[in-house]
Design an enzyme around this catalytic site. Structure first.
Site, PDB file in Angstrom:
ATOM      1  N   HIS A  44       4.791  -0.296   0.253  1.00 54.89           N
ATOM      2  CA  HIS A  44       5.327  -1.047   0.946  1.00 54.89           C
ATOM      3  C   HIS A  44       5.150  -1.787   1.970  1.00 54.89           C
ATOM      4  O   HIS A  44       3.500  -1.717   1.203  1.00 54.89           O
ATOM      5  CB  HIS A  44       6.373   0.219   1.885  1.00 54.89           C
ATOM      6  CG  HIS A  44       5.025   1.087   2.670  1.00 54.89           C
ATOM      7  ND1 HIS A  44       4.490   2.276   2.310  1.00 54.89           N
ATOM      8  CD2 HIS A  44       4.083   0.936   4.300  1.00 54.89           C
ATOM      9  CE1 HIS A  44       3.684   2.688   3.367  1.00 54.89           C
ATOM     10  NE2 HIS A  44       4.073   1.773   4.566  1.00 54.89           N
ATOM     11  N   HIS A  85       0.861  -0.951  -0.012  1.00 56.18           N
ATOM     12  CA  HIS A  85      -0.047  -0.025   0.058  1.00 56.18           C
ATOM     13  C   HIS A  85       1.624   1.747   0.097  1.00 56.18           C
ATOM     14  O   HIS A  85       2.045   1.028   0.042  1.00 56.18           O
ATOM     15  CB  HIS A  85      -1.040  -0.562   1.372  1.00 56.18           C
ATOM     16  CG  HIS A  85      -0.140   0.097   2.208  1.00 56.18           C
ATOM     17  ND1 HIS A  85       0.560  -0.764   2.754  1.00 56.18           N
ATOM     18  CD2 HIS A  85      -0.465   1.376   3.248  1.00 56.18           C
ATOM     19  CE1 HIS A  85       1.061  -1.022   4.376  1.00 56.18           C
ATOM     20  NE2 HIS A  85       0.978   1.060   4.531  1.00 56.18           N
ATOM     21  N   ASP A  92       0.774   4.434   2.249  1.00 56.46           N
ATOM     22  CA  ASP A  92      -0.216   4.688   3.314  1.00 56.46           C
ATOM     23  C   ASP A  92      -1.902   6.734   2.574  1.00 56.46           C
ATOM     24  O   ASP A  92      -1.001   7.644   1.990  1.00 56.46           O
ATOM     25  CB  ASP A  92       1.091   6.043   3.906  1.00 56.46           C
ATOM     26  CG  ASP A  92       1.682   4.881   4.770  1.00 56.46           C
ATOM     27  OD1 ASP A  92       1.281   3.777   5.388  1.00 56.46           O
ATOM     28  OD2 ASP A  92       3.142   5.597   5.183  1.00 56.46           O
ATOM     29  N   ARG A 101       5.758   6.287  14.055  1.00 54.04           N
ATOM     30  CA  ARG A 101       5.458   7.042  12.689  1.00 54.04           C
ATOM     31  C   ARG A 101       5.019   8.280  12.682  1.00 54.04           C
ATOM     32  O   ARG A 101       4.184   8.944  13.029  1.00 54.04           O
ATOM     33  CB  ARG A 101       4.610   6.376  12.032  1.00 54.04           C
ATOM     34  CG  ARG A 101       4.663   6.324  10.881  1.00 54.04           C
ATOM     35  CD  ARG A 101       3.254   5.676   9.820  1.00 54.04           C
ATOM     36  NE  ARG A 101       2.161   6.180   9.915  1.00 54.04           N
ATOM     37  CZ  ARG A 101       1.086   5.400   9.601  1.00 54.04           C
ATOM     38  NH1 ARG A 101       1.128   4.424   8.854  1.00 54.04           N
ATOM     39  NH2 ARG A 101      -0.091   6.413   9.207  1.00 54.04           N
TER      40      ARG A 101
END
Length: 287
Positions: free
Chosen positions: A262, A110, A112, A278
């Site tokens: 990723h 995907h 993000d 993150r």
């Protein structure tokens, strides 16, 4: 050999198409404007930057992340840090009977926040605790994937659009969890994006696909849409275009969501702890 740049900063490519290791930078200290310009250009060209051996705290993580743009929150607010809500926690650790972070996040290919009308520019992921084995992250260059398509396929898909759906992704990835609330669903309605997007800073083209989160290619019969999505997703993650990152504690990675996909990989989550922080940088509407 590493390529010398300004001051002590050095760059070293990690794979043919994607990824550059950055040497000579301590992110506990402010990065000069000259060095940051080198980093920003390297990110645009190589789509992923790796900083090894960093000893940053949450405030330093957030401060460096802000150099790349406005920071975003996350729909799963229970996994945001209280003192620094810009940080979203990915972890299998439980404290006081509650998980401190989202577990098994991103175990599909995907980009993000592609389910947003304005997906993120990128993300900065910092390794606080990592298992001694497993838990790698795979990255694929969508520039390289586009460039490698035959001209007939490029012409076929160049102006197609696709529907990205967080609800579709959540329903498949987290079928064992409590369904999204009405508010959470309302916060992330389905959106339409081009199947081939243009990088706003370099002008390069890239595939814009993904597993589960891309629900359909619009304007095609369902069976044709499903088959074409499967073909493009399989092509996009060809090992030729990929870099596998084996995490070490103190690693900070930033990747460009406008030109990569990723995928997280499994580890023994009963035996080992994993804690990742993150931050997410706001982007603009794909075109």
């Amino acid at each position: 050999m590493p390529q010398a740049t300004s001051s002590t900063l050095q760059l070293e490519n990690l794979s043919p198409f994607i990824g550059t290791a950055v040497h000579g930078i301590d992110l506990r200290e402010p990065v000069s404007d000259a060095d940051f310009a080198v980093l920003r250009d390297a990110l645009n060209q190589r789509s992923l930057l790796l900083f090894r051996g960093q000893q940053i705290d949450e405030g330093q993580h957030v401060a460096f992340s802000r150099r790349f743009g406005t920071l975003l929150g996350h729909v799963l607010t229970q996994f945001l840090k209280q003192q620094h809500p810009e940080i979203y926690v990915l972890s299998n650790v439980t404290e006081g009977g509650k998980p401190i972070g989202n577990h098994k996040e991103g175990w599909n290919w995907h980009s993000d926040l592609s389910y947003k009308a304005e997906p993120s520019l990128g993300a900065l992921l910092y390794a606080v605790e990592v298992p001694p084995e497993g838990g790698d992250t795979l990255f694929a260059s969508m520039h390289a994937a586009w460039d490698a398509l035959d001209p007939a396929m490029q012409q076929r898909i160049r102006h197609l659009k696709a529907t990205h759906s967080y609800a579709n992704y959540y329903g498949k990835a987290f079928a064992d969890r409590q369904p999204l609330s009405d508010k959470q669903r309302a916060d992330v309605p389905d959106v339409q994006h081009p199947l081939v997007r243009t990088h706003p800073e370099t002008g390069r083209l890239s595939l814009y696909v993904g597993q589960d989160v891309v629900k359909q290619i619009d304007g095609l019969p369902a069976d044709e849409s499903t088959a074409l999505l499967a073909e493009l997703n399989a092509h996009a993650i060809d090992p030729r275009f990929c870099y596998r990152h084996r995490w070490q504690a103190g690693d900070l990675l930033i990747w460009d969501n406008r030109s990569t996909m990723h995928c997280a990989t499994p580890y023994d989550d009963h035996k080992y702890r994993r804690v990742m922080h993150r931050t997410t940088v706001a982007g603009d509407r794909p075109f």
